[in-house]
Design a protein around this motif. Structure first.
Motif, PDB file in Angstrom:
ATOM      1  N   THR A   1      44.711  -8.791  -9.811  1.00 51.95           N
ATOM      2  CA  THR A   1      46.064  -8.463  -9.647  1.00 51.95           C
ATOM      3  C   THR A   1      47.101  -9.369 -10.228  1.00 51.95           C
ATOM      4  N   SER A   2      46.810 -10.289 -10.648  1.00 54.12           N
ATOM      5  CA  SER A   2      47.839 -11.457 -11.288  1.00 54.12           C
ATOM      6  C   SER A   2      48.306 -11.130 -12.612  1.00 54.12           C
ATOM      7  N   GLY A   3      49.300 -11.791 -13.008  1.00 54.09           N
ATOM      8  CA  GLY A   3      49.919 -11.680 -14.629  1.00 54.09           C
ATOM      9  C   GLY A   3      50.784 -10.669 -14.567  1.00 54.09           C
ATOM     10  N   VAL A   4      50.991  -9.805 -13.632  1.00 56.21           N
ATOM     11  CA  VAL A   4      52.165  -8.429 -13.860  1.00 56.21           C
ATOM     12  C   VAL A   4      53.530  -9.107 -14.294  1.00 56.21           C
ATOM     13  N   PRO A   5      54.029  -8.663 -15.473  1.00 55.72           N
ATOM     14  CA  PRO A   5      55.171  -9.445 -15.770  1.00 55.72           C
ATOM     15  C   PRO A   5      56.287  -9.476 -14.860  1.00 55.72           C
ATOM     16  N   ALA A   6      56.441  -8.337 -14.174  1.00 58.75           N
ATOM     17  CA  ALA A   6      57.564  -8.246 -13.132  1.00 58.75           C
ATOM     18  C   ALA A   6      57.661  -9.270 -12.173  1.00 58.75           C
ATOM     19  N   ASP A   7      56.202  -9.636 -11.661  1.00 56.38           N
ATOM     20  CA  ASP A   7      55.948 -10.526 -10.873  1.00 56.38           C
ATOM     21  C   ASP A   7      56.221 -11.909 -11.412  1.00 56.38           C
ATOM     22  N   VAL A   8      55.575 -12.397 -12.556  1.00 53.32           N
ATOM     23  CA  VAL A   8      55.475 -13.564 -13.398  1.00 53.32           C
ATOM     24  C   VAL A   8      57.047 -13.911 -13.378  1.00 53.32           C
ATOM     25  N   GLU A   9      57.863 -12.904 -13.742  1.00 54.02           N
ATOM     26  CA  GLU A   9      59.427 -13.457 -14.201  1.00 54.02           C
ATOM     27  C   GLU A   9      60.053 -13.489 -12.999  1.00 54.02           C
ATOM     28  N   SER A  10      59.587 -12.686 -11.854  1.00 55.71           N
ATOM     29  CA  SER A  10      60.716 -13.286 -10.509  1.00 55.71           C
ATOM     30  C   SER A  10      60.103 -14.449  -9.781  1.00 55.71           C
TER      31      SER A  10
ATOM     32  N   CYS B   1      48.849 -18.751 -13.084  1.00 53.01           N
ATOM     33  CA  CYS B   1      48.415 -17.531 -13.806  1.00 53.01           C
ATOM     34  C   CYS B   1      49.395 -16.451 -14.452  1.00 53.01           C
ATOM     35  N   GLY B   2      49.046 -15.790 -15.450  1.00 53.68           N
ATOM     36  CA  GLY B   2      49.869 -14.591 -16.264  1.00 53.68           C
ATOM     37  C   GLY B   2      50.649 -15.154 -17.403  1.00 53.68           C
ATOM     38  N   PHE B   3      50.507 -16.753 -17.571  1.00 55.22           N
ATOM     39  CA  PHE B   3      51.445 -17.129 -18.579  1.00 55.22           C
ATOM     40  C   PHE B   3      50.499 -17.666 -19.848  1.00 55.22           C
ATOM     41  N   ASN B   4      51.054 -17.639 -20.963  1.00 57.44           N
ATOM     42  CA  ASN B   4      50.321 -18.195 -22.159  1.00 57.44           C
ATOM     43  C   ASN B   4      51.345 -19.067 -22.845  1.00 57.44           C
ATOM     44  N   GLY B   5      51.089 -20.665 -22.807  1.00 55.53           N
ATOM     45  CA  GLY B   5      51.782 -21.496 -23.762  1.00 55.53           C
ATOM     46  C   GLY B   5      50.773 -21.617 -24.800  1.00 55.53           C
ATOM     47  N   ALA B   6      51.225 -20.916 -26.117  1.00 52.01           N
ATOM     48  CA  ALA B   6      50.244 -20.695 -27.092  1.00 52.01           C
ATOM     49  C   ALA B   6      50.853 -21.458 -28.271  1.00 52.01           C
ATOM     50  N   LEU B   7      49.867 -22.317 -29.008  1.00 48.59           N
ATOM     51  CA  LEU B   7      50.266 -23.100 -30.296  1.00 48.59           C
ATOM     52  C   LEU B   7      49.064 -22.655 -31.273  1.00 48.59           C
ATOM     53  N   TYR B   8      49.481 -22.390 -32.361  1.00 48.56           N
ATOM     54  CA  TYR B   8      48.535 -21.560 -33.195  1.00 48.56           C
ATOM     55  C   TYR B   8      49.199 -21.422 -34.605  1.00 48.56           C
ATOM     56  N   PHE B   9      48.087 -21.192 -35.380  1.00 48.98           N
ATOM     57  CA  PHE B   9      48.609 -21.046 -36.843  1.00 48.98           C
ATOM     58  C   PHE B   9      48.569 -19.618 -37.250  1.00 48.98           C
ATOM     59  N   VAL B  10      49.621 -19.326 -38.334  1.00 50.27           N
ATOM     60  CA  VAL B  10      49.084 -17.784 -38.892  1.00 50.27           C
ATOM     61  C   VAL B  10      49.773 -17.949 -40.583  1.00 50.27           C
ATOM     62  N   ALA B  11      49.105 -17.009 -41.214  1.00 49.74           N
ATOM     63  CA  ALA B  11      49.310 -16.960 -42.753  1.00 49.74           C
ATOM     64  C   ALA B  11      50.739 -16.601 -43.100  1.00 49.74           C
ATOM     65  N   MET B  12      51.698 -16.824 -42.416  1.00 51.10           N
ATOM     66  CA  MET B  12      52.838 -16.400 -43.030  1.00 51.10           C
ATOM     67  C   MET B  12      53.321 -17.008 -44.245  1.00 51.10           C
ATOM     68  N   ASP B  13      54.244 -16.428 -45.027  1.00 51.76           N
ATOM     69  CA  ASP B  13      54.949 -17.071 -46.216  1.00 51.76           C
ATOM     70  C   ASP B  13      55.838 -18.313 -45.847  1.00 51.76           C
ATOM     71  N   ALA B  14      55.553 -19.203 -46.665  1.00 52.55           N
ATOM     72  CA  ALA B  14      56.640 -20.408 -46.315  1.00 52.55           C
ATOM     73  C   ALA B  14      57.836 -20.284 -46.189  1.00 52.55           C
ATOM     74  N   ASP B  15      58.425 -19.138 -47.185  1.00 54.78           N
ATOM     75  CA  ASP B  15      59.903 -18.977 -47.139  1.00 54.78           C
ATOM     76  C   ASP B  15      60.164 -17.664 -46.431  1.00 54.78           C
ATOM     77  N   GLY B  16      59.365 -17.292 -45.170  1.00 50.18           N
ATOM     78  CA  GLY B  16      59.642 -16.155 -44.441  1.00 50.18           C
ATOM     79  C   GLY B  16      59.881 -14.678 -45.222  1.00 50.18           C
ATOM     80  N   GLY B  17      59.012 -14.658 -46.560  1.00 50.54           N
ATOM     81  CA  GLY B  17      59.148 -13.462 -47.313  1.00 50.54           C
ATOM     82  C   GLY B  17      60.481 -13.287 -47.996  1.00 50.54           C
ATOM     83  N   LEU B  18      61.313 -14.411 -48.238  1.00 49.79           N
ATOM     84  CA  LEU B  18      62.576 -14.261 -48.753  1.00 49.79           C
ATOM     85  C   LEU B  18      62.423 -13.818 -50.443  1.00 49.79           C
ATOM     86  N   LYS B  19      61.626 -14.534 -51.124  1.00 44.75           N
ATOM     87  CA  LYS B  19      61.182 -14.129 -52.351  1.00 44.75           C
ATOM     88  C   LYS B  19      60.567 -12.802 -52.866  1.00 44.75           C
ATOM     89  N   LYS B  20      59.697 -12.712 -51.911  1.00 46.62           N
ATOM     90  CA  LYS B  20      58.841 -11.247 -52.076  1.00 46.62           C
ATOM     91  C   LYS B  20      59.340 -10.132 -51.714  1.00 46.62           C
TER      92      LYS B  20
END
Length: 453
Positions: free
Chosen positions: A422-431, A157-176
């Motif tokens: 009450t789960s997922g509090v970052p301080a608890d998750v991290e410890s 509980c409290g974690f997210n292993g996320a795999l997803y797509f976003v509409a970023m620029d292929a060069d990370g905005g280098l040319k723009k």
């Protein structure tokens, strides 16, 4: 859906820069994936991994002084947004030693907490690259599927292993953006449907003006700008719950927003921006099927399994279907058990019915809905693989009852998983779970029914 994308980190300085430093050579880990044309006919591609610039050491150019420490900017180096980009450089990464990132063959493992000699890193966000200077762009032009294996048995509980797509620029905005000298090589250009304002650099400029340090995260804050773009959440999950969620935006491509008009998790008005922060999600538990996903359940998250996501058709008629493969069996996503909400896939009809029954605001439709999501997928999107905890809502929107004052038995849609409120509090998750890991592997992309079975 309520994903804030605030990643904790306690490096000497973990931020997003636009100039390039020379203290650490940037060597991208290699990760293979496969492009398929038909079942049994797949070609191996030699990809690479880069970590987002928000994690990297940001220091004054030609020196070692931090430009950002904890959740505060160096006022001398960064008195304003433009000066910060001119004065500060982002450096290369020690992927395994500093960030706990290990790539081997077709596999990528992300470790939650990594303690080094001089730093402690928490979580990570990485991108698949086509070369050392460009992100791989996946284009879903109609009737495509995306498949990967995942092991998240070590994500409670409290974690997210996320795999997803976003509409970023292929060069990370280098040319723009002319002030961006780092580009995709150094993980720049991030955006998503929350229009995140915790990014240290946006459009090649700092985000220091208006920066407010987080009250519960000693390594994060919110700046005066955010970065918006369409987002397709293929996979947000831990060992308890999972959701697949398209988020529409108008415009689709990366754009910078101002303050609370950004909307999303980081702003006073969640629905003020150009993107849909909630999405149209399919979480089998939320849809009334509580025995499908989890440890010891039909999809047994104590073991590795395969996730198949199909995008059938185009425009508003596009359908998003989900299958799992485990133990030699193909397992279809279960049909909704909510009265008045039909089907086991995401369609315009499903979203219409779900939003009506759950009494949720239908921002997905307001921002163009499935038609805009299909357009974003066809134009090309960048693959993100990450691991994080949630300083805004403790991940309860994914794996517990949310909002927490609702009754999951009577308030439809509020029950999202078995975790306690009450789960997922970052301080608890991290410890309690510093050694948590997620492993993504065996990525395949191709026409329908070409990547599995």
């Amino acid at each position: 859906m309520y994903r804030p994308l605030t990643f904790a980190a306690t490096l000497l300085s973990v931020v997003r820069g636009q100039l390039v430093g020379t203290e650490t050579t940037e060597t991208h880990p290699s990760m293979t994936w496969q492009s398929c044309t038909a079942k049994g006919s797949c070609t191996t591609k030699n990809g690479k991994i880069t970590i987002d610039a928000n994690w990297r050491w940001l220091h004054v150019k030609g020196g070692y002084t931090n430009c950002y420490t904890g959740n505060e900017w160096n006022a001398t180096a960064c008195p304003d947004n433009k000066s910060c980009a001119t004065n500060c450089a982002v450096d290369g990464a020690d992927y395994r030693g500093t960030y706990g990132i290990t790539a081997s063959g077709n596999s990528l493992q992300l470790k939650f907490i990594t303690k080094g000699s001089y730093s402690t890193n928490i979580g990570s966000r990485t991108y698949l690259m086509a070369s050392d200077t460009a992100y791989e762009m996946f284009k879903f032009t109609g009737n495509h599927e995306f498949t990967f294996d995942v092991d998240l048995s070590n994500l409670p509980c409290g974690f997210n292993g996320a795999l997803y797509f976003v509409a970023m620029d292929a060069d990370g905005g280098l040319k723009k953006y002319s002030s961006n000298k780092a580009g995709a090589k150094y993980g720049t250009g991030y955006c998503d449907a929350q229009c995140p304002r915790d990014l240290k650099f946006i459009n090649g400029e700092g985000n220091v003006e208006g920066w407010i340090a987080s009250s519960n995260d000693e390594n994060a804050g919110v700046g005066g700008h955010g970065s918006c773009c369409a987002e397709m959440d293929i996979w947000e999950a831990n060992s308890v719950s999972t959701a697949v969620t398209p988020h529409a935006c108008s415009p689709i491509e990366q754009s910078r927003c101002e303050g609370d008009t950004c909307g999303g998790t980081y702003s006073a008005d969640r629905y003020a921006g150009v993107c849909d922060p909630d999405g149209c999600d399919f979480n089998s538990y939320r849809m009334g099927v509580k025995d499908f996903y989890g440890k010891g359940k039909m999809v047994d998250t104590s073991k590795k399994f395969t996730v198949v996501t199909q995008f059938i058709g185009t425009g508003e008629a596009m359908e998003i279907k989900r299958f799992y493969v485990q133990g030699g069996k193909t397992i279809a996503q279960p049909a909704s058990a909510i009265p008045g909400v039909e089907g086991n896939s995401i369609t315009t009809k499903f979203c219409d019915q779900q939003k009506d029954r759950f009494k949720d605001r239908y921002t997905y439709k307001e921002k163009g809905g499935t038609a805009n999501m299909a357009k974003a997928l066809a134009q090309g999107m960048v693959l993100v693989m990450s691991l994080w905890d949630d300083h805004y809502a403790n991940m309860l929107w994914l794996d517990s009852t949310y909002p927490t004052d609702k009754n999951p038995d009577s308030d439809l849609g509020s029950g999202r998983g078995e975790c306690e409120v009450t789960s997922g509090v970052p301080a608890d998750v991290e410890s309690q779970s510093p050694d948590a890991t997620v492993t993504y592997s065996n990525i395949k992309f191709g026409p329908i029914n070409s990547t599995f079975g």
